[in-house]
Design a protein around this motif. Sequence first.
Motif, PDB file in Angstrom:
ATOM      1  N   ASN A  29     -25.417 -15.223  13.481  1.00 39.89           N
ATOM      2  CA  ASN A  29     -26.237 -14.014  13.395  1.00 39.89           C
ATOM      3  C   ASN A  29     -27.642 -14.286  12.854  1.00 39.89           C
ATOM      4  O   ASN A  29     -28.499 -13.401  12.863  1.00 39.89           O
ATOM      5  CB  ASN A  29     -25.534 -12.958  12.538  1.00 39.89           C
ATOM      6  N   SER A  30     -27.906 -15.513  12.404  1.00 38.82           N
ATOM      7  CA  SER A  30     -29.230 -15.849  11.868  1.00 38.82           C
ATOM      8  C   SER A  30     -30.286 -16.018  12.961  1.00 38.82           C
ATOM      9  O   SER A  30     -31.487 -16.013  12.668  1.00 38.82           O
ATOM     10  CB  SER A  30     -29.158 -17.132  11.035  1.00 38.82           C
ATOM     11  N   SER A  67     -31.389 -13.988  15.245  1.00 37.15           N
ATOM     12  CA  SER A  67     -32.335 -12.874  15.347  1.00 37.15           C
ATOM     13  C   SER A  67     -33.367 -12.916  14.228  1.00 37.15           C
ATOM     14  O   SER A  67     -34.544 -12.613  14.449  1.00 37.15           O
ATOM     15  CB  SER A  67     -31.605 -11.531  15.366  1.00 37.15           C
ATOM     16  N   THR A  68     -32.955 -13.321  13.023  1.00 35.67           N
ATOM     17  CA  THR A  68     -33.908 -13.425  11.906  1.00 35.67           C
ATOM     18  C   THR A  68     -34.901 -14.552  12.163  1.00 35.67           C
ATOM     19  O   THR A  68     -36.109 -14.376  11.969  1.00 35.67           O
ATOM     20  CB  THR A  68     -33.167 -13.652  10.574  1.00 35.67           C
ATOM     21  N   LEU A  69     -34.407 -15.701  12.611  1.00 33.24           N
ATOM     22  CA  LEU A  69     -35.300 -16.814  12.925  1.00 33.24           C
ATOM     23  C   LEU A  69     -36.313 -16.413  13.992  1.00 33.24           C
ATOM     24  O   LEU A  69     -37.512 -16.689  13.868  1.00 33.24           O
ATOM     25  CB  LEU A  69     -34.489 -18.026  13.386  1.00 33.24           C
ATOM     26  N   SER A  94     -37.350 -13.411  14.703  1.00 31.84           N
ATOM     27  CA  SER A  94     -38.286 -12.403  14.187  1.00 31.84           C
ATOM     28  C   SER A  94     -39.434 -13.040  13.408  1.00 31.84           C
ATOM     29  O   SER A  94     -40.482 -12.440  13.241  1.00 31.84           O
ATOM     30  CB  SER A  94     -37.550 -11.384  13.314  1.00 31.84           C
ATOM     31  N   PHE A  95     -39.227 -14.271  12.943  1.00 33.81           N
ATOM     32  CA  PHE A  95     -40.272 -15.015  12.246  1.00 33.81           C
ATOM     33  C   PHE A  95     -41.090 -15.874  13.207  1.00 33.81           C
ATOM     34  O   PHE A  95     -41.916 -16.669  12.789  1.00 33.81           O
ATOM     35  CB  PHE A  95     -39.660 -15.896  11.156  1.00 33.81           C
ATOM     36  N   LEU A  98     -38.853 -17.175   4.336  1.00 43.51           N
ATOM     37  CA  LEU A  98     -37.894 -17.330   5.421  1.00 43.51           C
ATOM     38  C   LEU A  98     -36.481 -17.517   4.875  1.00 43.51           C
ATOM     39  O   LEU A  98     -35.532 -16.888   5.364  1.00 43.51           O
ATOM     40  CB  LEU A  98     -38.303 -18.516   6.301  1.00 43.51           C
ATOM     41  N   ALA A 141     -35.196 -14.173   3.610  1.00 44.24           N
ATOM     42  CA  ALA A 141     -34.854 -13.279   4.714  1.00 44.24           C
ATOM     43  C   ALA A 141     -33.531 -13.686   5.367  1.00 44.24           C
ATOM     44  O   ALA A 141     -32.699 -12.821   5.675  1.00 44.24           O
ATOM     45  CB  ALA A 141     -35.982 -13.275   5.751  1.00 44.24           C
ATOM     46  N   LEU A 142     -33.349 -14.966   5.574  1.00 41.44           N
ATOM     47  CA  LEU A 142     -32.102 -15.448   6.174  1.00 41.44           C
ATOM     48  C   LEU A 142     -30.903 -15.142   5.285  1.00 41.44           C
ATOM     49  O   LEU A 142     -29.894 -14.609   5.753  1.00 41.44           O
ATOM     50  CB  LEU A 142     -32.185 -16.949   6.452  1.00 41.44           C
ATOM     51  N   ALA A 174     -30.152 -11.410   5.342  1.00 42.90           N
ATOM     52  CA  ALA A 174     -29.528 -10.975   6.591  1.00 42.90           C
ATOM     53  C   ALA A 174     -28.084 -11.445   6.677  1.00 42.90           C
ATOM     54  O   ALA A 174     -27.196 -10.708   7.138  1.00 42.90           O
ATOM     55  CB  ALA A 174     -30.333 -11.489   7.783  1.00 42.90           C
ATOM     56  N   LYS A 210     -25.939  -9.371   4.282  1.00 45.43           N
ATOM     57  CA  LYS A 210     -25.738  -8.023   4.845  1.00 45.43           C
ATOM     58  C   LYS A 210     -24.706  -8.063   5.982  1.00 45.43           C
ATOM     59  O   LYS A 210     -23.836  -7.195   6.067  1.00 45.43           O
ATOM     60  CB  LYS A 210     -27.078  -7.484   5.368  1.00 45.43           C
TER      61      LYS A 210
END
Length: 69
Positions: free
Chosen positions: A19-20, A22-24, A26-27, A56, A59-60, A63, A66
């Motif tokens: 799931n990481s 999408s976070t990567l 987004s950066f 970063l 944020a990872l 996420a 969560k």
Amino acid sequence: MKKVTKDMLIGQIIQDHPNSVSTLMSFGLGCVMCPASQMESLEEAAMVHGMDVNTLVEALNGAIEKAEA
């Protein structure tokens, strides 16, 4: 939960926490699926893309926490 650190390889982060991605992305790390991600640390990728690795990492981990809650 295994926390992400700046010295982890991007490929390992994705393997441990799919799931990481999408976070990567987004950066601005759109090359998360490229072969280089298997050999590049999060810190190296952040340097190449001109971003703060600590932001970063936070944020990872946020996420991931969560998603696993």
